[in-house]
Write a protein that holds these residues in place. Structure first.
Motif, PDB file in Angstrom:
ATOM      1  N   ASP A 112      26.341  -2.346  24.292  1.00  0.00           N
ATOM      2  CA  ASP A 112      26.924  -1.510  25.334  1.00  0.00           C
ATOM      3  C   ASP A 112      26.455  -2.062  26.676  1.00  0.00           C
ATOM      4  O   ASP A 112      25.247  -2.246  26.892  1.00  0.00           O
ATOM      5  N   VAL A 113      27.379  -2.309  27.562  1.00  0.00           N
ATOM      6  CA  VAL A 113      27.071  -3.008  28.804  1.00  0.00           C
ATOM      7  C   VAL A 113      27.592  -2.200  29.979  1.00  0.00           C
ATOM      8  O   VAL A 113      28.726  -1.691  29.948  1.00  0.00           O
ATOM      9  N   GLY A 114      26.771  -2.052  31.026  1.00  0.00           N
ATOM     10  CA  GLY A 114      27.198  -1.379  32.245  1.00  0.00           C
ATOM     11  C   GLY A 114      28.233  -2.184  32.997  1.00  0.00           C
ATOM     12  O   GLY A 114      28.352  -3.407  32.855  1.00  0.00           O
ATOM     13  N   ASP A 115      28.991  -1.479  33.837  1.00  0.00           N
ATOM     14  CA  ASP A 115      30.091  -2.133  34.558  1.00  0.00           C
ATOM     15  C   ASP A 115      29.598  -3.229  35.493  1.00  0.00           C
ATOM     16  O   ASP A 115      30.273  -4.254  35.677  1.00  0.00           O
ATOM     17  N   ASP A 116      28.414  -3.043  36.110  1.00  0.00           N
ATOM     18  CA  ASP A 116      27.913  -4.083  37.022  1.00  0.00           C
ATOM     19  C   ASP A 116      27.643  -5.386  36.284  1.00  0.00           C
ATOM     20  O   ASP A 116      27.888  -6.479  36.818  1.00  0.00           O
ATOM     21  N   ILE A 117      27.117  -5.305  35.065  1.00  0.00           N
ATOM     22  CA  ILE A 117      26.841  -6.516  34.290  1.00  0.00           C
ATOM     23  C   ILE A 117      28.140  -7.197  33.908  1.00  0.00           C
ATOM     24  O   ILE A 117      28.262  -8.435  33.982  1.00  0.00           O
ATOM     25  N   LEU A 118      29.145  -6.414  33.487  1.00  0.00           N
ATOM     26  CA  LEU A 118      30.438  -7.014  33.149  1.00  0.00           C
ATOM     27  C   LEU A 118      31.020  -7.756  34.349  1.00  0.00           C
ATOM     28  O   LEU A 118      31.586  -8.849  34.205  1.00  0.00           O
ATOM     29  N   ALA A 119      30.859  -7.190  35.532  1.00  0.00           N
ATOM     30  CA  ALA A 119      31.375  -7.858  36.725  1.00  0.00           C
ATOM     31  C   ALA A 119      30.644  -9.174  36.978  1.00  0.00           C
ATOM     32  O   ALA A 119      31.265 -10.161  37.402  1.00  0.00           O
ATOM     33  N   LEU A 120      29.334  -9.216  36.713  1.00  0.00           N
ATOM     34  CA  LEU A 120      28.586 -10.464  36.891  1.00  0.00           C
ATOM     35  C   LEU A 120      29.089 -11.549  35.944  1.00  0.00           C
ATOM     36  O   LEU A 120      29.058 -12.738  36.275  1.00  0.00           O
ATOM     37  N   PHE A 121      29.548 -11.152  34.748  1.00  0.00           N
ATOM     38  CA  PHE A 121      30.093 -12.119  33.783  1.00  0.00           C
ATOM     39  C   PHE A 121      31.579 -12.379  34.011  1.00  0.00           C
ATOM     40  O   PHE A 121      32.181 -13.147  33.261  1.00  0.00           O
ATOM     41  N   GLY A 122      32.181 -11.728  35.006  1.00  0.00           N
ATOM     42  CA  GLY A 122      33.596 -11.923  35.277  1.00  0.00           C
ATOM     43  C   GLY A 122      34.493 -11.208  34.299  1.00  0.00           C
ATOM     44  O   GLY A 122      35.630 -11.649  34.056  1.00  0.00           O
ATOM     45  N   LEU A 123      34.017 -10.104  33.724  1.00  0.00           N
ATOM     46  CA  LEU A 123      34.794  -9.344  32.748  1.00  0.00           C
ATOM     47  C   LEU A 123      35.060  -7.944  33.278  1.00  0.00           C
ATOM     48  O   LEU A 123      34.285  -7.406  34.084  1.00  0.00           O
ATOM     49  N   GLY A 124      36.143  -7.350  32.805  1.00  0.00           N
ATOM     50  CA  GLY A 124      36.433  -5.960  33.103  1.00  0.00           C
ATOM     51  C   GLY A 124      36.121  -5.086  31.910  1.00  0.00           C
ATOM     52  O   GLY A 124      36.009  -5.575  30.774  1.00  0.00           O
TER      53      GLY A 124
END
Length: 818
Positions: free
Chosen positions: A192-204
């Motif tokens: 489970d990943v927070g939205d900020d981390i997904l943004a760092l990986f370039g994912l939505g």
């Protein structure tokens, strides 16, 4: 005297005020794991601690669990991940009574913590920490001789009052994940990943499938090994991990990210989880506070194994932040400072008296030549002299613009000193003074541990050398060399070994092996396996039987360890060889034309795995000039390359070598070898025998005329070989005595072997009895037997007996033409 007391009191008030100010600054930050860690870091700077941690009750209240720690590894003090609240530990006592607990080394002696630690002389403090969300404990450890003084205790109390337990793990339990946090299930790989981390990986949020492999696939390949060490449970103990890694971007260079994680136990029937945060490393604060510097130094010293590693860590941590022009770190040995690191390293950058004492790579300077330094070491605290202070030349030239001397205390004594000098006038601020004081304690303790590491490492190397052959035997028609490099990654002795075993009839056994692990048990087992293989080979067994017996022995030892082995029996007369592999790498052959070949030798399982294992023999053909190379996986395997690539690299290195200088070949193959594991290398060049022996054998049947048949066979053989008649009588007499002795005193098969080489004839009679013939001490005139061995001894240049498979062989060598 009153002025001194007043000055000391002012200094203590200043330290307490600075600690209180730092904690107030942290209080305004949001509640997160970063805040708790930074609060604990104040114990390293202001509380005189080398380790600090917070323990909090588990959800069921059955355990006080470690939730955050800073400083050197807790294992150095034998501290655990959790303690029972009702137990007899300082943490449980402080939690139960609500009062601080202070323990000196003598009070800790005999406790579980003291028995588990390599550094028993430490002070321990446990203070109740109520925090924002329930009760817990602040734990601090100091290795300073006096322990925690009044100032230290006051600062630790401030830190305990400021502790706020993080709420985000509980939020994860409730399904409310912070934007910069993640939760990884170690059994399924679901994350489970927070939205900020997904943004760092370039994912939505809609484009992420919840698999950790998806995130790993977006990282730079070179960073995957270190990242995998965090997300693989087998490589991680309960506790913290922090690292930086890069993720690929659609355009431009990769982005640096910083991960902080903690592996949490799952409890009864539940999987372990990795909880943590990921942040953009480029947006973190650029400035480095004194707290962060101390924490970085503590982290570097935690992994520094040797004295040289500790010295480099201190230099790296201090010189650039302090903008110093030179820095030296030295161990104190009797009345001399034995310098381990100088920065800059050039002799002309240092005082003349130091250059006069330059004996090896670094100087060892006499303390008596620097009375000011000697006084600072006796006092035991950091000393600072600004520009213009009159000092002896040995110190004045180190820092004409300012000099700081850090005595490095550890274990109740001075482990060494660190000298920091500036060429231009330097102003010493309060932050720098605190940094120097905190760094001195950490460096001293690390230096003492590293000194013990170096001493033990030398002991380990000596033990390893004693377990390996001291020298290799001279071989007829061949030359063998071997190399062994111990790992530099740890203290324990390894299990790699090699051996060259001369065998009868100009055979030789080349052996190389590796016992699993690095420990005293592995070294002991290595010695047992080497001895066993040598003994089985000397008995005359074929290669597959030798390895089979070794496997059976290892199974009978009932150890949890296993071993791999490659055994090559070489006939030096014929150039033929048989290879047996037990889970080990195959030999690499370098042919006379320079071509190389990784032998296609069929293999069996490692020794000690299956009792009824098969170990097939594979033939090898050696032409004069062929080099046989045997190695362990430390030479050919690494985290960056698999074994196949390493074996190809070894073969390529052999192809480029000059086999005429076998020692240089071995040295060249080890150039650039990674030392993360032990390395054993055994090379043999087969040259072919210049003179091949003449051999004949005869099976002695148990019939009344058996001795006569053996005598006639021997006479015909000697005539065919051109042995002069005057030498034949002595040989025939020895044949008759040895054959008669075997027929009378043993049962089963008897075999006679005759060998002639260089005017030396060998008579050997093998039988099925293990009993060695005994030479009588005296024989009476009436005795009817016992004179045979005396006759053999009288006629032989040398004689003896050796065990062979299922029995023995009695042999005699006679010099012809004498």
């Amino acid at each position: 005297m009153a002025d001194v007391v007043t000055e000391g009191a002012a200094r203590r008030r200043t330290r307490s005020v600075r600690a209180e100010g730092a904690l107030k600054a942290l209080a305004v930050e949001t509640d997160s794991p970063e805040r708790l860690r930074r609060v604990l870091e104040q114990a390293l700077v202001f509380g005189g601690a080398s380790f600090a941690a917070v323990y909090a009750p588990s959800e069921d209240g059955e355990l006080l669990c470690l939730i955050e720690s800073v400083g050197v590894p807790r294992t150095m003090y034998g501290l655990r991940d959790g303690y029972a609240p009702t137990g007899r530990s300082p943490i449980a006592d402080a939690h139960r009574t609500g009062r601080p607990v202070w323990r000196a080394p003598q009070e800790l002696a005999g406790t579980a913590e003291s028995r588990r630690t390599p550094s028993p002389d430490f002070h321990l403090a446990a203070l109740p920490a109520h925090g924002d969300d329930g009760g817990g404990c602040l734990l601090a450890v100091s290795e300073r001789p006096g322990g925690f003084d009044a100032d230290d205790r006051a600062c630790l109390q401030l830190i305990a009052d400021a502790v706020a337990f993080p709420t985000w793990p509980a939020a994860v339990e409730a399904g409310e994940l912070p934007a910069n946090a993640f939760s990884l299930a170690m059994d399924t790989g679901r994350v489970d990943v927070g939205d900020d981390i997904l943004a760092l990986f370039g994912l939505g949020p809609d484009g992420f499938d919840g698999k950790v492999e998806t995130l790993l696939g977006l990282t730079v390949p070179e960073d995957l090994p270190s990242l995998m060490s965090v997300v693989e449970a087998d490589h991680m103990s309960i506790g913290d991990r922090e690292l930086e890694f890069r993720v690929l971007q659609p355009a431009g260079p990769p982005r640096w990210l910083r991960l902080r994680g903690r592996l949490l136990p799952g409890g009864e029937g539940l999987p372990a989880r990795l909880l943590g945060t990921v942040a953009d490393a480029s947006t973190l604060r650029a400035e480095v506070t004194d707290v962060a510097r101390v924490q970085r130094l503590a982290a570097a010293l935690a992994t520094a194994g040797t004295v040289r590693d500790v010295s480099h860590a201190v230099v790296t941590a201090l010189r650039k932040p302090l903008r110093a022009d030179r820095i030296a770190l030295a161990e104190l040995e009797n009345d001399r400072l034995v310098v381990t690191v100088l920065d800059p390293p050039e002799p002309e950058s240092w005082p003349q008296v130091w250059r006069q004492e330059w004996r090896t790579e670094w100087p060892d300077a006499p303390v008596r030549a620097m009375p000011t330094l000697a006084a600072a070491l006796r006092e035991g605290r950091a000393q600072i002299w600004p520009a213009g202070t009159p000092l002896e030349p040995a110190l004045a030239d180190v820092g004409p613009g300012g000099l700081a001397v850090l005595p490095l205390p550890a274990g109740g004594r001075m482990a060494g000193a660190c000298l920091i000098g500036w060429d231009t006038p330097h102003e010493f601020g309060p932050d720098e003074r605190a940094l120097l004081t905190a760094s001195a304690g950490l460096a001293g303790q690390a230096l003492l541990r590293a000194h013990a590491f170096d001493a033990e490492h030398e002991l380990v190397g000596m033990l390893q050398r004693q377990l390996l052959p001291r020298r290799l035997p001279r071989l007829p028609g061949a030359e063998a060399v071997a190399r062994y490099l111990p790992t530099t990654a740890g203290l324990e002795v390894g299990g790699d070994w090699y051996d060259v075993i001369p065998l009868p009839d100009n055979h030789v056994a080349l052996v190389i092996g590796d016992v699993q692990g690095h420990s005293a048990a592995a070294a002991t087992l290595m010695g047992q396996m080497r001895t066993a293989l040598r003994a089985y080979a000397a008995e005359g067994h074929p290669p597959d039987v030798v390895v089979h017996h070794a496997n059976r022995l290892l199974m009978d030892l009932e150890t949890d360890l296993f071993a791999t082995c490659c055994y090559v029996d070489v006939d030096l007369e014929e150039g033929a060889a048989w290879c047996v592999r037990a889970g080990h790498l195959p030999p690499v052959l370098r042919h006379p034309d320079g071509g190389t070949q990784i032998a296609e030798a069929e293999g069996g399982p490692p020794l000690g795995v299956l009792r009824q294992a098969d170990f097939p023999m594979s033939p090898l053909r050696l032409q004069p000039g062929t080099v046989v190379a045997l190695t362990t996986d430390g030479l050919v395997e690494s985290a960056e390359a698999d074994i196949d690539a390493g074996m190809d690299r070894l073969a390529h290195g052999l192809a480029r070598s000059d086999p005429a200088h076998l020692g240089l070949v071995a040295d060249a193959l080890l150039v650039g070898a990674r030392r993360s594991d032990d390395i054993a290398l055994l090379l043999m060049r087969y040259d072919g025998m210049a003179v091949r022996p003449l051999r004949e054998s005869w099976t002695v049947w148990r019939v009344p005329q058996a001795v006569g048949h053996a005598r006639r066979f021997s006479r015909r053989t000697l005539r065919a070989w051109g042995v002069p008649p005057k030498d034949q009588d002595a040989v025939l007499l020895v044949v008759c005595e040895l054959v008669t002795n075997a027929l009378v005193h043993t049962d089963g098969r008897v075999r006679l072997d005759l060998t002639l080489v260089n005017n030396r004839l060998r008579v050997a009679v093998a039988d099925s009895s293990p009993r060695t013939p005994v030479k009588p001490t005296s024989i009476s005139w009436e005795a009817t037997g016992g004179r045979g061995i005396l006759l053999v001894e009288a006629l032989s240049a040398v004689w003896g007996t050796v065990p062979v498979s299922g029995g023995k062989q009695v042999w005699s060598e006679l010099a012809l033409g004498g």
